[in-house]
Design a protein around this motif. Structure first.
Motif, PDB file in Angstrom:
ATOM      1  N   LEU A 158       1.011  -1.164  -0.111  1.00 53.38           N
ATOM      2  CA  LEU A 158      -0.030   0.250  -0.141  1.00 53.38           C
ATOM      3  C   LEU A 158       0.734   1.179  -0.060  1.00 53.38           C
ATOM      4  O   LEU A 158       0.565   2.147  -0.735  1.00 53.38           O
ATOM      5  CB  LEU A 158      -1.196  -0.132   1.101  1.00 53.38           C
ATOM      6  CG  LEU A 158      -2.459  -0.804   1.069  1.00 53.38           C
ATOM      7  CD1 LEU A 158      -2.410  -1.994   0.556  1.00 53.38           C
ATOM      8  CD2 LEU A 158      -3.226  -0.303   2.179  1.00 53.38           C
ATOM      9  N   MET A 159       1.770   1.218   0.726  1.00 55.54           N
ATOM     10  CA  MET A 159       2.653   2.530   0.987  1.00 55.54           C
ATOM     11  C   MET A 159       3.564   2.530  -0.483  1.00 55.54           C
ATOM     12  O   MET A 159       3.859   3.634  -0.912  1.00 55.54           O
ATOM     13  CB  MET A 159       3.793   2.426   2.217  1.00 55.54           C
ATOM     14  CG  MET A 159       3.174   2.495   3.448  1.00 55.54           C
ATOM     15  SD  MET A 159       2.616   4.466   3.554  1.00 55.54           S
ATOM     16  CE  MET A 159       4.153   5.204   3.425  1.00 55.54           C
ATOM     17  N   SER A 160       3.839   1.465  -1.249  1.00 56.36           N
ATOM     18  CA  SER A 160       4.400   1.674  -2.320  1.00 56.36           C
ATOM     19  C   SER A 160       3.608   2.105  -3.576  1.00 56.36           C
ATOM     20  O   SER A 160       4.252   2.884  -4.336  1.00 56.36           O
ATOM     21  CB  SER A 160       4.779   0.110  -2.842  1.00 56.36           C
ATOM     22  OG  SER A 160       5.877  -0.365  -2.128  1.00 56.36           O
ATOM     23  N   ALA A 161       2.221   2.054  -3.282  1.00 59.17           N
ATOM     24  CA  ALA A 161       1.497   2.729  -4.213  1.00 59.17           C
ATOM     25  C   ALA A 161       0.974   4.386  -3.661  1.00 59.17           C
ATOM     26  O   ALA A 161       0.827   5.040  -4.477  1.00 59.17           O
ATOM     27  CB  ALA A 161      -0.112   2.130  -4.028  1.00 59.17           C
ATOM     28  N   VAL A 162       1.385   4.481  -2.529  1.00 60.08           N
ATOM     29  CA  VAL A 162       0.805   5.882  -1.870  1.00 60.08           C
ATOM     30  C   VAL A 162       1.912   6.979  -1.905  1.00 60.08           C
ATOM     31  O   VAL A 162       1.820   8.094  -2.239  1.00 60.08           O
ATOM     32  CB  VAL A 162       0.225   5.846  -0.481  1.00 60.08           C
ATOM     33  CG1 VAL A 162      -0.064   7.288   0.185  1.00 60.08           C
ATOM     34  CG2 VAL A 162      -1.081   4.770  -0.633  1.00 60.08           C
ATOM     35  N   HIS A 163       3.016   6.213  -1.259  1.00 58.35           N
ATOM     36  CA  HIS A 163       4.213   6.924  -1.143  1.00 58.35           C
ATOM     37  C   HIS A 163       5.579   6.295  -1.332  1.00 58.35           C
ATOM     38  O   HIS A 163       6.134   6.110  -0.321  1.00 58.35           O
ATOM     39  CB  HIS A 163       4.332   7.686   0.442  1.00 58.35           C
ATOM     40  CG  HIS A 163       3.346   8.826   0.629  1.00 58.35           C
ATOM     41  ND1 HIS A 163       3.207   9.870   0.158  1.00 58.35           N
ATOM     42  CD2 HIS A 163       2.116   8.642   1.393  1.00 58.35           C
ATOM     43  CE1 HIS A 163       2.272  10.605   0.645  1.00 58.35           C
ATOM     44  NE2 HIS A 163       1.559   9.804   1.655  1.00 58.35           N
ATOM     45  N   PRO A 164       5.724   6.059  -2.725  1.00 58.95           N
ATOM     46  CA  PRO A 164       6.907   5.008  -2.815  1.00 58.95           C
ATOM     47  C   PRO A 164       8.340   5.816  -2.634  1.00 58.95           C
ATOM     48  O   PRO A 164       9.052   4.952  -2.293  1.00 58.95           O
ATOM     49  CB  PRO A 164       6.929   4.783  -4.456  1.00 58.95           C
ATOM     50  CG  PRO A 164       5.875   6.058  -4.770  1.00 58.95           C
ATOM     51  CD  PRO A 164       5.012   6.206  -3.760  1.00 58.95           C
ATOM     52  N   ASP A 165       8.426   7.152  -2.333  1.00 57.97           N
ATOM     53  CA  ASP A 165       9.665   7.745  -2.081  1.00 57.97           C
ATOM     54  C   ASP A 165       9.807   7.569  -0.645  1.00 57.97           C
ATOM     55  O   ASP A 165      10.744   7.809  -0.305  1.00 57.97           O
ATOM     56  CB  ASP A 165       9.218   9.331  -2.217  1.00 57.97           C
ATOM     57  CG  ASP A 165       8.306   9.841  -1.432  1.00 57.97           C
ATOM     58  OD1 ASP A 165       7.024   9.215  -1.572  1.00 57.97           O
ATOM     59  OD2 ASP A 165       8.270  10.870  -0.962  1.00 57.97           O
ATOM     60  N   LEU A 166       8.719   7.182   0.325  1.00 54.61           N
ATOM     61  CA  LEU A 166       9.312   6.715   1.640  1.00 54.61           C
ATOM     62  C   LEU A 166       9.299   5.233   2.159  1.00 54.61           C
ATOM     63  O   LEU A 166       9.483   5.097   3.129  1.00 54.61           O
ATOM     64  CB  LEU A 166       7.911   7.268   2.518  1.00 54.61           C
ATOM     65  CG  LEU A 166       7.487   8.614   2.313  1.00 54.61           C
ATOM     66  CD1 LEU A 166       6.283   9.065   3.103  1.00 54.61           C
ATOM     67  CD2 LEU A 166       8.766   9.467   2.719  1.00 54.61           C
ATOM     68  N   VAL A 167       9.411   4.640   0.742  1.00 55.86           N
ATOM     69  CA  VAL A 167       9.447   2.950   0.951  1.00 55.86           C
ATOM     70  C   VAL A 167      10.997   2.914   0.797  1.00 55.86           C
ATOM     71  O   VAL A 167      11.479   3.015  -0.127  1.00 55.86           O
ATOM     72  CB  VAL A 167       8.657   2.079   0.276  1.00 55.86           C
ATOM     73  CG1 VAL A 167       8.620   0.833   0.520  1.00 55.86           C
ATOM     74  CG2 VAL A 167       7.047   2.539   0.584  1.00 55.86           C
ATOM     75  N   SER A 168      11.870   2.038   1.793  1.00 58.86           N
ATOM     76  CA  SER A 168      13.122   1.711   1.668  1.00 58.86           C
ATOM     77  C   SER A 168      13.136   0.209   1.458  1.00 58.86           C
ATOM     78  O   SER A 168      12.229  -0.645   1.640  1.00 58.86           O
ATOM     79  CB  SER A 168      13.937   2.164   2.901  1.00 58.86           C
ATOM     80  OG  SER A 168      14.931   1.189   3.076  1.00 58.86           O
ATOM     81  N   ALA A 169      14.453  -0.158   1.061  1.00 61.79           N
ATOM     82  CA  ALA A 169      14.443  -1.729   0.560  1.00 61.79           C
ATOM     83  C   ALA A 169      15.146  -2.470   1.788  1.00 61.79           C
ATOM     84  O   ALA A 169      15.548  -3.623   1.752  1.00 61.79           O
ATOM     85  CB  ALA A 169      15.367  -1.795  -0.651  1.00 61.79           C
ATOM     86  N   ASP A 170      15.199  -1.654   2.857  1.00 59.03           N
ATOM     87  CA  ASP A 170      15.867  -2.299   4.150  1.00 59.03           C
ATOM     88  C   ASP A 170      14.996  -3.273   4.957  1.00 59.03           C
ATOM     89  O   ASP A 170      15.507  -3.660   6.050  1.00 59.03           O
ATOM     90  CB  ASP A 170      16.343  -1.366   5.043  1.00 59.03           C
ATOM     91  CG  ASP A 170      17.540  -0.426   4.459  1.00 59.03           C
ATOM     92  OD1 ASP A 170      17.896  -0.740   3.604  1.00 59.03           O
ATOM     93  OD2 ASP A 170      17.414   1.031   4.721  1.00 59.03           O
TER      94      ASP A 170
END
Length: 250
Positions: A158-170
């Motif tokens: 869901l966050m990848s759809a809404v705010h992808p810039d705030l999703v980290s790969a960690d």
């Protein structure tokens, strides 16, 4: 959709009798190493925006950014104790009633708020001649294995759809499900001390984040929330003091 923060007092008075007041609640708490603390508030806001953006029969309150998150304070969380959260929600519902609203919907984005939210609307409907309701956005969806979880694949999508810039790969998931998510006996809910720190604060592996899955879930939740508003507007209000109920004669 009318935003309460942008309305003048006379506009509130005119809108309140025929509108649904929507009060979103979220949290400010750790979501693993890959999602921001405001994830729950971001997601409930996204569902509401998709569901109610074009409606003129809704008045949207600002999102309450704090909830009960004591189980996440092993890392980072700004938490309200359950009794305080219940008092805050009750006071806000009372305030909306005082402003003239008789249909009020609390929309929740955080699992730790569910019990207090449910009690708040129940108590408000005992105190006032109103129609009060609540829902958690993920409970409007068809049941999906692993959903909603916490900082796992569902919220990461869901966050990848809404705010992808705030999703980290960690992000990393636990080696096994937390005890409270294990069905040892159907209907039994278990809580064990330090279970959240043991799992690293994440209930399941988040994966890379699937924005298509996230957008599909958001659209489904938005459609269901739209239907919730329709249901509230077509449900009869209770009589107010001095107003005869149906079937009574004057």
């Amino acid at each position: 959709m009318h935003r309460l923060t942008a309305l003048r007092r006379q506009e509130v008075s005119a809108l309140a009798p025929d509108s649904v007041a929507v009060l979103p609640i979220g949290s400010l708490e750790q979501h693993g190493e890959h999602l921001p603390l405001g994830t729950d508030s971001f997601l409930v806001d996204a569902v509401i925006s998709r569901a109610l953006g074009e409606r003129t029969d809704v008045v949207l309150c600002p999102t309450l950014p704090y909830g009960f998150s004591g189980h996440h304070q092993f890392a980072v969380a700004l938490s309200l104790p359950p009794t305080i959260l219940l008092d805050v929600l009750s006071a806000l519902l009372d305030s909306l009633v005082a402003a003239g609203f008789r249909r009020i919907l609390v929309v929740n984005g955080h699992g730790g708020n569910i019990e207090m939210m449910s009690q708040a609307i129940k108590l408000a409907a005992l105190r006032h001649p109103i129609l009060a309701a609540c829902c958690s956005y993920w409970q409007l969806l068809e049941p999906t294995p692993g959903a909603p979880g916490h900082a796992g694949a569902f919220e990461t999508a869901l966050m990848s759809a809404v705010h992808p810039d705030l999703v980290s790969a960690d992000g990393n998931g636990p080696r096994e499900l937390p005890l409270f998510d294990q069905q040892l006996v159907p209907g039994l809910h278990l809580e064990r001390h330090d279970e959240w720190p043991r799992t690293g604060g994440v209930t399941d592996p988040p994966g890379p984040g699937d924005p298509d899955r996230g957008e599909t879930a958001l659209a489904e939740a938005a459609t269901a929330l739209h239907a919730c508003i329709d249901a509230m507007l077509t449900t009869a209000l209770p009589p107010t003091a001095g107003t005869p109920d149906k079937g009574e004669t004057t």
